[in-house]
Design a protein around this motif. Structure first.
Motif, PDB file in Angstrom:
ATOM      1  N   LEU A 104     -62.876 -25.310  21.310  1.00 27.99           N
ATOM      2  CA  LEU A 104     -62.071 -26.148  22.197  1.00 27.99           C
ATOM      3  C   LEU A 104     -60.858 -25.379  22.687  1.00 27.99           C
ATOM      4  O   LEU A 104     -60.174 -24.708  21.916  1.00 27.99           O
ATOM      5  N   ARG A 145     -66.033 -29.190  17.239  1.00 25.67           N
ATOM      6  CA  ARG A 145     -64.731 -28.851  17.804  1.00 25.67           C
ATOM      7  C   ARG A 145     -64.544 -27.349  18.016  1.00 25.67           C
ATOM      8  O   ARG A 145     -63.533 -26.926  18.574  1.00 25.67           O
ATOM      9  N   TYR A 180     -61.649 -30.652  25.943  1.00 37.35           N
ATOM     10  CA  TYR A 180     -61.454 -31.854  25.119  1.00 37.35           C
ATOM     11  C   TYR A 180     -62.112 -33.060  25.771  1.00 37.35           C
ATOM     12  O   TYR A 180     -62.745 -33.883  25.094  1.00 37.35           O
TER      13      TYR A 180
END
Length: 299
Positions: free
Chosen positions: A230, A227, A236
């Motif tokens: 991001l 992640r 995403y």
């Protein structure tokens, strides 16, 4: 000695209620008055004020009790299983905290105490149960329950999902209970949270108290390392497309196991994001739906 951390608005309201009541309150009466502040004053529209769930003696707020514990630890409040009151001494400091509240909040406290503050405890409980029966559905005070009492909600078979972003643990779990959910399936890879009630251990404890089953399925999450970086919506989507294309096929046995559970009991896939389009639970839900033939419902 009073703590040095800034006092939360909700905690100041607790002090205001206790100060204006002018006496120690039983925990049951204290919680009922705070609940009525939420339901019947301008605080109903304040997202920072306490939310409630149906519990052993009617409406209850786990967040409220956590912050009450903070007041007790800092020396503002004396509280035990039988009563809650302002701690001895320090009235000048209490008054300063109360006076920092907006006038409409102070008026709301006065309004509730004027209307309900002198009611006998059982009369107050009976009144709250009669007018807010949902919050009485898990109470052990059968002698005070309204008749008829709403039955438990039944959720039809489906693949349910929910994100807790922007909600207190009380509001989030109250919504799940209202929707007839029985099992919370936490699909975060690492169930940690700075927000009270949403770390895996604490969430499991609160779920158990409310009669909900809690399960953690870390293999169906996305590791934090993936992640990093991001940003916008497009990043995403790239992450979720990889999750759908690579991770889920490798976790087909886990997807099948979750699907079997969701067939047997009304279960919800829990994660963080409010926007399901930016959360992997949307792709996981689709995979479970494909395996089970059930529809997807995002709560």
């Amino acid at each position: 000695m009073h703590g040095k951390n800034p006092m939360l608005t909700g905690q100041k309201i607790v002090l205001s209620l206790l100060a204006r009541a002018g006496r120690a309150l039983s925990p049951t009466v204290f919680v009922k008055l705070m609940f009525l502040l939420r339901q019947e004053t301008a605080l109903r529209d304040d997202p920072a004020f306490y939310d409630f769930v149906p519990y052993q003696f009617g409406p209850f707020s786990f967040t409220l009790y956590r912050e009450l514990g903070g007041l007790r630890q800092a020396g503002w409040v004396a509280a035990d299983d039988s009563q809650i009151a302002l701690a001895a001494g320090g009235w000048a400091g209490v008054r300063a905290q109360i006076e920092s509240l907006p006038e409409h909040v102070q008026a709301a406290v006065g309004q509730i105490l004027s209307r309900y503050g002198r009611m006998e405890p059982e009369a107050l409980i009976r009144d709250v149960y009669a007018r807010y029966p949902w919050y009485a559905t898990r109470s052990g005070r059968s002698d005070l329950l309204p008749n008829p009492l709403p039955g438990p909600n039944q959720a039809p078979p489906a693949v349910y999902t929910a994100g807790y972003e922007g909600k207190s643990v009380d509001a989030f779990l109250n919504d799940l209970l209202k929707n007839g959910i029985q099992v919370v399936i936490d699909v975060r890879a690492n169930p940690v949270s700075r927000k009270y009630g949403f770390s895996g251990v604490r969430l499991g404890e609160i779920c158990k108290k409310l009669g909900l089953e809690y399960r953690h399925e870390p293999s169906l999450g996305i590791p934090s390392a993936e992640r990093v970086g991001l940003g916008g919506f497009a990043s995403y989507q790239r992450l979720l497309e990889r999750y759908e294309r690579v991770t889920l096929p490798a976790r087909s046995a886990d997807v099948h196991r979750v699907g079997q559970l969701m067939r047997q009991k009304a279960s919800v896939l829990l994660c963080v994001e409010r926007d399901v389009r930016c959360c992997h639970r949307s792709r996981l839900a689709n995979a479970v739906a494909k395996a089970t033939g059930m529809e997807v419902i995002h709560l």
